[in-house]
Structure formats: C-alpha cells, structure tokens
Enzyme design. Structure first.
Site, PDB file in Angstrom:
ATOM      1  N   MET A  22       0.888  -1.660  -0.149  1.00 16.47           N
ATOM      2  CA  MET A  22       0.080   0.484   0.099  1.00 16.47           C
ATOM      3  C   MET A  22       1.005   1.312   0.016  1.00 16.47           C
ATOM      4  SD  MET A  22      -3.007   0.942   3.274  1.00 16.47           S
ATOM      5  CE  MET A  22      -1.517   1.340   3.904  1.00 16.47           C
ATOM      6  N   ASN A  23       0.298   1.947  -0.741  1.00 12.09           N
ATOM      7  CA  ASN A  23       0.947   3.494  -0.516  1.00 12.09           C
ATOM      8  C   ASN A  23      -0.136   4.709  -0.277  1.00 12.09           C
ATOM      9  OD1 ASN A  23       2.197   3.120  -3.784  1.00 12.09           O
ATOM     10  ND2 ASN A  23       2.169   5.058  -3.367  1.00 12.09           N
ATOM     11  N   ASP A  24      -0.122   5.212  -1.079  1.00 15.50           N
ATOM     12  CA  ASP A  24      -0.866   6.967  -0.632  1.00 15.50           C
ATOM     13  C   ASP A  24      -2.719   6.901  -0.423  1.00 15.50           C
ATOM     14  OD1 ASP A  24       1.575   7.880  -2.342  1.00 15.50           O
ATOM     15  OD2 ASP A  24       0.391   8.882  -3.300  1.00 15.50           O
ATOM     16  N   ASP A 149      -1.659  13.561  -9.653  1.00 18.77           N
ATOM     17  CA  ASP A 149      -2.571  14.041  -8.118  1.00 18.77           C
ATOM     18  C   ASP A 149      -3.913  14.508  -8.021  1.00 18.77           C
ATOM     19  OD1 ASP A 149      -0.541  12.223  -8.060  1.00 18.77           O
ATOM     20  OD2 ASP A 149       0.339  13.167  -6.990  1.00 18.77           O
ATOM     21  N   GLU A 200       4.468  16.241  -5.119  1.00 12.23           N
ATOM     22  CA  GLU A 200       2.988  15.389  -5.031  1.00 12.23           C
ATOM     23  C   GLU A 200       2.325  16.050  -4.545  1.00 12.23           C
ATOM     24  OE1 GLU A 200       5.908  11.693  -6.358  1.00 12.23           O
ATOM     25  OE2 GLU A 200       5.496  11.943  -4.369  1.00 12.23           O
ATOM     26  N   TRP A 289       9.498   7.027   0.890  1.00 12.71           N
ATOM     27  CA  TRP A 289       9.722   6.472   0.058  1.00 12.71           C
ATOM     28  C   TRP A 289      11.154   5.662   0.299  1.00 12.71           C
ATOM     29  CZ3 TRP A 289       6.713   4.009  -3.540  1.00 12.71           C
ATOM     30  CH2 TRP A 289       5.594   4.279  -3.838  1.00 12.71           C
TER      31      TRP A 289
END
Ligand code: FRU
Length: 489
Positions: A22-24, A149, A200, A289
């Site tokens: 999972m990320n954002d 994004d 971002e 990251w």
C-alpha cells in the site's frame, strides 16, 4: 523465554492492508454516514508495482471494513493517486438511479511512456461498484513528465469544481462546471515553499479559526532525497493564504511542515464532510519513499497515520499556522489505565508493558513544566533496544533517535536522528504520544508540531520510561491510556 522475538509489526489502531503493498491514501470522501478510504495498492507483492485503487470504509475512522479493489489498471495505464467527490447536483451527468453519484478523479500513468493524464470513474451505488468514464482522459498531458495527483473540491462561491494538480515543481489550478471539461486558471508555487524534490499530492481547502476568520490552506507533498528538509526523503509542506476561486496566494513567511517526523507522506483530506460537523480530516501514508520498499514487514507493507483533525490557529506573532491532532474518535478506543501522581520525580516514571492491556499499543497524555528542566528523554524499549524521544529546552529542539530501536541497517536515513525545532513558551507544555507496535506519533502542544516515526524492534519492547538521571519534578501529569479489550485481536 524472557526475550520474545518480535515478528508481528502489525499495528492495532492504524489502518494496514491485509496483504501486499500500500502507499498513498486516495479518494477520501464522506458519504451516507461512511468514511471512504481508497489507496494506492499492488495486489501481487509487497513492493510497489502496477497501481490499483483498493477500498475500505469506516463509520468511526478506526474500524475499517475492506471492500476489495475498485479500480484496476487498463489500456491508459496504472491508476495513480487522486480524489473523489459526491456529485450532489449531478453536474457530470453520471446519475442513473436515485443515488448521488460518487466520482473519482485520478491519474492514469502509462507505464511504458510515463505519460500522465487525468481520468474519471463513477459509482451510482454508494461506492460499491465503479465504472470508468468512456471518454477518458478528461485532462490530457501538455508534455510534462510529472503531471498528477488531482484533488477536486466544489467551490461554493463560484459554483464550480476546482482541481489542484501537481506539475513537477508547482501546482496548477483548473476549474470545471461538470468534472469533464477543465480550464487552466492559474499556477502556484514555482517561487514559493520548499523545492528539494518533485511536488506531489496537493490539497486545497478553506478553514476557519476559533474567531471565525477563514483562510485557504494548500498541502503539497515533496518527493525529496536523502538531504531534503526537514529530515530527508518524503515530507508534506503547507501554505496558508487566500484563494479567490481562480488563484491561490500564500501568506507564509517560513516553510511549514504538516509533520516533522519522517513517516507521514502524501496526506490529504476527506471531502464532503457535512457543514454541521465542520471538521477537516486528514490521513497520511505512514512511510517514506527512502525505505518504504525495504522495511522489515512481511506479507504486507505500510500503514496509514492516525486520522488527524486540522485546525487553523493564530499564533502569538499573528501568523496563521495549522495544528494536526488525532481525531476525537480515538478516545473511544482507549481507557485511562495508569496515572502518575502529580510531581512524581521523573526518575521514578517507568511503565511496564505488562501493566497495560496490549502493551506496545497505547497513548500517553502528559504535561511538562519546561522551566524545571533543560533536557529530558522518553524511552521505549527492552534490555537491548530502545527508541528515544528527547526535548532540550535550551536548544529548543525535539529529537527522535531510532538508531538502536531494532532493525535499522536496511537504510542509512532510518538510522539518522529526526529533529524538530520547538521553543516552549507557556508554563506547561502538553504532549500526546501515540504508540502502536511499530510507530510513534508525537503531538507537541496540541498538534502545533507533529513527529511521526516508524520503528522495528527485534525483540518485544517492554517498557516506557522517563530519563533516569533526573530527580526533577518536571512532569506535571502523565496518563497512559491503553486500548480497550475490544480493540485487541
Ligand atoms: C506519491 C506518489 C504519487 C503517485 C503515486 C504512485 O507517493 O508518487 O505522486 O500518484 O505515489 O503510486
């Protein structure tokens, strides 16, 4: 055996995926009594890969019910980060039945060319099933590699949608009557803020302080390198200023960070929270990251921060800043379990994890008297390892040292001290510390500054204690709130 090998880093009250990467956080929208959370997800491994949107819902921001994957990669590419709105007036025309359509606005990332465009998907059944819009993309790429994004809000005053988009080193602001046709309004940020990496995951929203003054807030995440501010790698800055429906003007005269710890990235806020609630709620990805792909979790990787309420505050110098604090719902999960008598000398403050339910997952509320002390340390650990949180009133600085906290050698940055300037001004300083198996979140003076950091013990931690070298009575109060039994798996 006395020393237990620690093999489960899964937290109790932070969101984690059941399996895989999972990320954002993405597409956060409140609708029909539920908080929706989507996130960047790779279902076939525990490192970053072709991105999907997975989905989970909650009524209290802590108990989540996973809904599976809702957006899969397609011929336009991977499904990168973005937002979701409730289209109350059916401006996009996606409505088929009686439900208000939910619309997701996300980046399609073409994996071979790297081309990034903005696209739509919609749901007419409260988020259960989603269809991609047949005329995607709705915002084509103008020839810029980093173009992603989208965060969309309904702008009440001009009765149209506003999108903020991260474009390499700045933010572009677009408007639309229907979520499909987008017009460029303005650019922000080439000469503002911190630029030690690609911009971002922006957000833009209005917020009122206690006196009713309204300001506009811009959040911008920064894909930094080892040497970036404030502590290396990924971080999120914010701007406070004015937005006239077309352009944003920052009033910052310093760089402001949503978190001075190192493990809070790509955070944005929930849309469609009812006016009657009035809260602005934030969640971030609790990693960096610099090492997210190699942290020693197995079977799954990464969690989210605790959901946080953002408040606008006017400082003594008349500048506006944000405070980020754990949402009130956290109080429903914990009970005060252990209170230290007022003015207990610090060297007698030692809490054994056996004394509290679910040792390793708890909350500390404390007030210190800065005038009584030059420097103090809170340590969590066992006989061999510890993570230390220190405050020097003379240097005006908090530090978190995780160099001896367990598994640390997988990354240089992970071993480096994490720093946050803070000059205590009041007679007492309130601190809230959230601990949940593999993370600490320190809220300084009710969220005026925050430090979030992961750690990975090799052996179970056993205690929390205050610096042993002092007789000083600088601790005015200290309460440990442990998780209720119902919160323990
Ligand atoms: C931020 C980010 C976004 C992108 C996504 C890809 O962490 O790099 O800019 O959309 O992750 O997973």
């Amino acid at each position: 055996a006395d020393v237990m090998y620690h093999h489960n880093f899964r937290p109790y009250y932070h969101y984690t995926p059941q399996a895989n990467w999972m990320n954002d956080p993405n597409g956060m929208v409140y609708f029909d009594g539920k908080y929706h959370l989507f996130y960047q997800y790779y279902p076939n491994g525990t490192t970053w890969g072709p991105m999907h949107w997975a989905h989970t819902v909650s009524t209290d921001l802590f108990h989540w019910e996973d809904q599976g994957i809702k957006l899969y990669p397609d011929e336009l590419g991977y499904i990168f980060s973005g937002s979701a709105v409730a289209d109350l007036n059916n401006t996009a025309g996606f409505k088929t039945g009686s439900e208000t359509p939910l619309v997701a606005i996300f980046t399609h990332h073409q994996n071979i060319t790297g081309r990034q465009v903005q696209s739509l998907a919609y749901s007419n059944d409260k988020g259960d099933t989603w269809a991609k819009y047949e005329n995607n993309p709705v915002l084509d790429n103008p020839g810029i590699a980093d173009f992603r994004d989208p965060k969309v809000i309904w702008h009440e005053a001009t009765q149209r949608w506003i999108m903020v988009l991260a474009v390499y080193d700045h933010i572009r602001i677009y408007s639309s009557p229907d979520l499909k046709a987008w017009e460029l309004e303005s650019e922000f940020g080439k000469n503002e803020g911190y630029h030690g990496g690609v911009w971002e995951c922006p957000d833009l929203f209005p917020l009122k302080d206690e006196q009713g003054t309204e300001k506009w807030v811009m959040l911008v995440s920064l894909g930094g390198n080892e040497y970036s501010e404030p502590n290396g790698g990924s971080a999120t800055q914010y701007f406070i200023g004015e937005f006239d429906g077309s352009s944003f003007v920052s009033e910052n005269d310093e760089i402001l960070w949503a978190d001075y710890g190192i493990d809070n990235y790509a955070g944005v806020t929930w849309s469609n929270i009812p006016e009657t609630d009035g809260r602005r709620l934030f969640i971030g990805w609790m990693s960096n990251w610099a090492y997210a792909n190699v942290v020693p979790e197995s079977g799954w990787r990464s969690g989210m921060t605790v959901p946080r309420e953002i408040k606008l505050k006017k400082r003594q110098d008349n500048r506006y800043i944000l405070h980020f604090s754990p949402v009130d719902e956290l109080n429903t999960l914990v009970d005060p379990q252990k209170t230290i008598a007022p003015e207990t000398p610090a060297n007698q403050i030692h809490v054994d994890y056996h004394e509290i339910i679910a040792g390793g997952s708890y909350q500390v509320e404390m007030e210190i008297i800065p005038a009584e002390i030059d420097q103090f340390t809170i340590s969590l650990g066992n006989e061999l390892e510890d993570l230390t949180i220190s405050y020097s009133t003379t240097d005006g600085e908090f530090t978190i040292d995780r160099s001896n906290s367990g598994h640390v050698t997988f990354n240089n940055l992970f071993m480096r001290e994490i720093r946050c300037d803070y000059q205590a001004t009041g007679a007492t300083l309130p601190l809230t510390l959230l601990v949940d198996q593999n993370s600490v979140e320190l809220f300084i003076n009710q969220g005026e500054k925050v430090m979030t950091a992961l750690f990975f013990p090799r052996y179970n931690y056993k205690f929390l204690r205050l610096d042993g070298n002092t007789q000083s009575k600088f601790v005015k109060s200290l309460t440990i709130k442990a998780l209720k039994k119902s919160m323990i798996r």
